[in-house]
Design a protein around this motif. Structure first.
Motif, PDB file in Angstrom:
ATOM      1  N   ASP A  15      -1.766  -0.346   1.666  1.00  0.00           N
ATOM      2  CA  ASP A  15      -2.044  -0.037   3.067  1.00  0.00           C
ATOM      3  C   ASP A  15      -2.868  -1.145   3.720  1.00  0.00           C
ATOM      4  O   ASP A  15      -3.661  -1.828   3.056  1.00  0.00           O
ATOM      5  CB  ASP A  15      -2.795   1.292   3.152  1.00  0.00           C
ATOM      6  CG  ASP A  15      -2.734   1.916   4.531  1.00  0.00           C
ATOM      7  OD1 ASP A  15      -1.924   1.461   5.354  1.00  0.00           O
ATOM      8  OD2 ASP A  15      -3.498   2.860   4.784  1.00  0.00           O
ATOM      9  N   ASP A  16      -2.695  -1.286   5.049  1.00  0.00           N
ATOM     10  CA  ASP A  16      -3.448  -2.276   5.848  1.00  0.00           C
ATOM     11  C   ASP A  16      -3.294  -3.681   5.284  1.00  0.00           C
ATOM     12  O   ASP A  16      -4.256  -4.455   5.215  1.00  0.00           O
ATOM     13  CB  ASP A  16      -4.938  -1.905   5.926  1.00  0.00           C
ATOM     14  CG  ASP A  16      -5.175  -0.626   6.700  1.00  0.00           C
ATOM     15  OD1 ASP A  16      -4.245  -0.169   7.385  1.00  0.00           O
ATOM     16  OD2 ASP A  16      -6.293  -0.074   6.625  1.00  0.00           O
TER      17      ASP A  16
ATOM     18  N   GLU B 118       2.712  -0.839  10.746  1.00  0.00           N
ATOM     19  CA  GLU B 118       1.884   0.237  11.295  1.00  0.00           C
ATOM     20  C   GLU B 118       1.533  -0.054  12.754  1.00  0.00           C
ATOM     21  O   GLU B 118       1.486  -1.207  13.177  1.00  0.00           O
ATOM     22  CB  GLU B 118       0.591   0.370  10.500  1.00  0.00           C
ATOM     23  CG  GLU B 118       0.782   0.722   9.037  1.00  0.00           C
ATOM     24  CD  GLU B 118      -0.549   0.862   8.326  1.00  0.00           C
ATOM     25  OE1 GLU B 118      -0.968   2.008   8.098  1.00  0.00           O
ATOM     26  OE2 GLU B 118      -1.163  -0.169   7.992  1.00  0.00           O
TER      27      GLU B 118
ATOM     28  N   ASP C  54      -0.658  -4.311   8.542  1.00  0.00           N
ATOM     29  CA  ASP C  54      -1.725  -3.769   9.382  1.00  0.00           C
ATOM     30  C   ASP C  54      -1.405  -3.909  10.866  1.00  0.00           C
ATOM     31  O   ASP C  54      -0.796  -4.899  11.301  1.00  0.00           O
ATOM     32  CB  ASP C  54      -3.044  -4.486   9.075  1.00  0.00           C
ATOM     33  CG  ASP C  54      -4.217  -3.882   9.803  1.00  0.00           C
ATOM     34  OD1 ASP C  54      -4.603  -2.749   9.471  1.00  0.00           O
ATOM     35  OD2 ASP C  54      -4.729  -4.536  10.734  1.00  0.00           O
ATOM     36  N   ARG C  55      -1.847  -2.916  11.632  1.00  0.00           N
ATOM     37  CA  ARG C  55      -1.539  -2.887  13.064  1.00  0.00           C
ATOM     38  C   ARG C  55      -2.086  -4.089  13.815  1.00  0.00           C
ATOM     39  O   ARG C  55      -1.574  -4.444  14.874  1.00  0.00           O
ATOM     40  CB  ARG C  55      -2.107  -1.599  13.679  1.00  0.00           C
ATOM     41  CG  ARG C  55      -3.621  -1.511  13.733  1.00  0.00           C
ATOM     42  CD  ARG C  55      -4.056  -0.129  14.181  1.00  0.00           C
ATOM     43  NE  ARG C  55      -3.613   0.887  13.245  1.00  0.00           N
ATOM     44  CZ  ARG C  55      -3.239   2.110  13.615  1.00  0.00           C
ATOM     45  NH1 ARG C  55      -3.232   2.440  14.887  1.00  0.00           N
ATOM     46  NH2 ARG C  55      -2.881   2.986  12.698  1.00  0.00           N
ATOM     47  N   SER C  56      -3.112  -4.740  13.274  1.00  0.00           N
ATOM     48  CA  SER C  56      -3.665  -5.913  13.959  1.00  0.00           C
ATOM     49  C   SER C  56      -2.646  -7.045  14.043  1.00  0.00           C
ATOM     50  O   SER C  56      -2.720  -7.895  14.938  1.00  0.00           O
ATOM     51  CB  SER C  56      -4.929  -6.399  13.238  1.00  0.00           C
ATOM     52  OG  SER C  56      -4.627  -6.793  11.912  1.00  0.00           O
TER      53      SER C  56
ATOM     54  N   ASN D  28      -2.968   8.713   1.809  1.00  0.00           N
ATOM     55  CA  ASN D  28      -3.935   7.667   1.479  1.00  0.00           C
ATOM     56  C   ASN D  28      -4.993   8.218   0.535  1.00  0.00           C
ATOM     57  O   ASN D  28      -5.560   9.279   0.784  1.00  0.00           O
ATOM     58  CB  ASN D  28      -4.599   7.146   2.758  1.00  0.00           C
ATOM     59  CG  ASN D  28      -5.287   5.815   2.526  1.00  0.00           C
ATOM     60  OD1 ASN D  28      -6.229   5.726   1.767  1.00  0.00           O
ATOM     61  ND2 ASN D  28      -4.806   4.772   3.194  1.00  0.00           N
TER      62      ASN D  28
ATOM     63  N   THR E 227      -5.478  -7.538   5.486  1.00  0.00           N
ATOM     64  CA  THR E 227      -6.905  -7.433   5.825  1.00  0.00           C
ATOM     65  C   THR E 227      -7.809  -7.588   4.620  1.00  0.00           C
ATOM     66  O   THR E 227      -9.012  -7.714   4.780  1.00  0.00           O
ATOM     67  CB  THR E 227      -7.203  -6.070   6.474  1.00  0.00           C
ATOM     68  OG1 THR E 227      -6.905  -5.024   5.535  1.00  0.00           O
ATOM     69  CG2 THR E 227      -6.374  -5.872   7.723  1.00  0.00           C
TER      70      THR E 227
ATOM     71  N   LEU F 227      -5.636   1.268  -0.091  1.00  0.00           N
ATOM     72  CA  LEU F 227      -6.058   0.196   0.807  1.00  0.00           C
ATOM     73  C   LEU F 227      -6.025  -1.148   0.093  1.00  0.00           C
ATOM     74  O   LEU F 227      -6.399  -1.245  -1.083  1.00  0.00           O
ATOM     75  CB  LEU F 227      -7.469   0.459   1.335  1.00  0.00           C
ATOM     76  CG  LEU F 227      -7.618   1.576   2.367  1.00  0.00           C
ATOM     77  CD1 LEU F 227      -9.096   1.853   2.625  1.00  0.00           C
ATOM     78  CD2 LEU F 227      -6.923   1.194   3.661  1.00  0.00           C
TER      79      LEU F 227
END
Length: 520
Positions: free
Chosen positions: A404-405, A461, A427-429, A341, A408, A375
């Motif tokens: 990434d992510d 993720e 994203d993990r959420s 990252n 979001t 990101l």
């Protein structure tokens, strides 16, 4: 000697506007007593002007009460008081003849994600936004409270002792203030919604604080609030001061830790959901402190940023990641690629592409074996020219670009195509409990459909359970990483983990990629 005619003329002439302006500047310099003596000597109209203005100021100076301070300590943009004004107000509230009033408090509020807003919108809109937020906060206050703009998107409140103000009342006031700015701010057809995180400090919980100390305590509470979700509220406690001391100590130690190798890459496996084969690793920074052991990245990454060491940390991560690939190659362990990252500080470095090309050559690695993670919040906002050049240059070099992510940061599809993004990391959420949450399934399914139509690879993720893996596979997700697959591990432990796993072989380099690599 002056003639009587001259004296008469002098008495009847009033000060000009320019002369009054000069007089104001002398008053600002604290020369009221000298001006008063001059007035008595001059007589006439000047005497009237100087005595009327200078006498009250001379008295106030003797009493230690700066009458003009309210007018001299205003924020130019919003017209609100500034830090000096609110500190003075708190000092006066706390200097109660009968002892410190029990209900004095300070509150500090800041617009969430303000740096990203500044990147996304022009200066005129940002200034309009700050003025409107200030106006809305002012409307939500009680008549004897004071609002000030401290700096940037940060506002301060001096809360008066004339009302009951305990923990519950302060929380209710904070929530009302948050609600007061909830409606979008519009200018030139553009609408912006904001939220506020805030911290507050009750004077009764400190040991006879001054205004500056009470405001600082509220600022520490705000910092704690900003470590949570947007719109969080925190009340100051002494434990916060202790955590700040620890964080400041870490700032002092950060550079030495990088030099000693205490901060190093740990490697988390990434696998194919179709057959479980290893498809790569992500290099994640870990600080192994000599006294505290492993420190969470959530704690030390802000420290690195505060110390101005994000660029140095990035260099360590690239060197550790590429060196690990070389060592695994030498040991006969096939790891297709390492993902790293890159912070916005690194992406804004004009030497980035050349530096990475040199590091890849030094470790004798093909560019496609380095996945550059960016990101989503970075590409979702207006980018500096150097960041645009670097992303394009890294893609041209042959590095894989990962977003990434994802989910979001509101990245536009045009941004994904513009920078030749090859993989999105969900994203993990969106992943948590996806096996049991129908709404999560619909969201991820929509993301996967979009990715498929754009020709993008996908990686989920934060996968923690077999049920989550099964659901993601059934929805069509290509790859996954998370604690349910493998925790981030030092290189020797990661190597032991890999020896027991099947590996997906990397695709052979194309001639275009090789040409791009050697052209840099």
């Amino acid at each position: 000697m002056r003639s009587s005619a001259g004296l008469t003329s002098h008495r009847t002439s009033l000060p000009s506007r320019r002369q009054l302006g000069r007089l104001g500047r002398l008053l600002m310099l604290g020369l009221a007593p000298a001006l008063l003596l001059g007035a008595l000597a001059l007589g006439g109209a000047w005497a009237v002007v100087l005595v009327v203005i200078a006498l009250p100021l001379t008295v106030s100076s003797a009493l230690g009460r700066p009458i003009l301070s309210r007018n001299l300590t205003r924020d130019a943009l919003t017209g609100l008081g500034d830090r000096a004004a609110i500190t003075g107000r708190l000092d006066r509230m706390l200097a109660h003849p009968g002892g410190m009033p029990p209900s004095v408090a300070a509150m500090v509020l800041e617009i969430d994600g303000f740096k990203q807003l500044e990147q996304r919108h022009d200066r005129a809109l940002i200034e309009h936004l700050l003025r409107v937020v200030g106006e809305r906060l002012q409307i939500g206050l009680r008549h004897d409270d004071m609002l000030a703009r401290l700096d940037g998107a940060c506002f301060g409140l001096a809360l008066s002792s004339s009302h009951r103000l305990d923990l519950e009342a302060a929380l209710q006031l904070g929530q009302r203030l948050q609600e007061s700015v909830a409606d979008p701010v519009e200018r030139g057809g553009t609408k912006v919604r904001v939220s506020l995180s805030l911290g507050f400090a009750l004077a009764a919980r400190l040991n006879r604080p001054g205004g500056a100390e009470l405001l600082h305590a509220a600022t520490l509470a705000l910092i704690e609030a900003q470590r949570g979700d947007p719109g969080s509220i925190r009340c100051y406690s002494e434990a916060m001061r202790h955590r700040v001391r620890i964080r400041n100590a870490l700032v002092d130690e950060a550079a030495a830790a990088l030099d000693r190798g205490d901060v190093a890459a740990h490697f988390q496996p990434q696998v194919s959901l179709s057959d479980g084969r290893l498809t790569g690793v992500e290099a994640l920074a870990r600080w192994n402190h000599p006294r505290r052991g492993l420190i969470s990245p959530a704690e030390f990454l802000p420290v690195m940023e505060q110390a101005g060491l994000m660029g140095r940390l990035g260099e360590v991560m690239v060197q550790d990641g590429l060196n690990a690939l070389r060592l695994w190659d030498a040991a006969g362990i096939e790891v297709p690629q390492v993902a790293i990252n890159f912070s916005q500080v690194e992406l804004a470095d004009p030497r980035l592409v050349d530096r990475l090309a040199w590091e890849l050559d030094r470790f004798d690695l093909r560019p496609e074996r380095l996945a550059v993670e960016v990101l989503e919040t970075v590409v979702a906002h207006r980018l500096e020219d150097v960041v645009v050049r670097n992303l394009s240059g890294l893609s041209g070099l042959g590095c894989q670009l990962d977003l990434d992510d994802f989910g979001t940061g509101h990245a536009a599809i045009t941004s994904i195509r513009r920078f030749s993004i090859q993989r999105i990391k969900i994203d993990r959420s969106f992943v948590s409990r996806i096996d049991a949450d129908a709404d999560q399934q619909k969201m991820v399914s929509a993301i996967l459909t979009m990715a498929e139509r754009l020709g993008l690879e996908t990686l989920a993720e934060g996968v923690e359970t077999q049920a989550e893996r099964d659901m993601l596979r059934s929805l069509g997700c290509g790859h996954a990483q998370g604690f349910g697959i493998g925790r981030p591990m030092p290189r020797p432990e990661a190597e032991a983990w890999m020896r027991a796993r099947p590996v997906a072989r990397p695709a052979p380099a194309t001639s275009a990629t090789s040409t791009a690599r050697h052209a840099v």
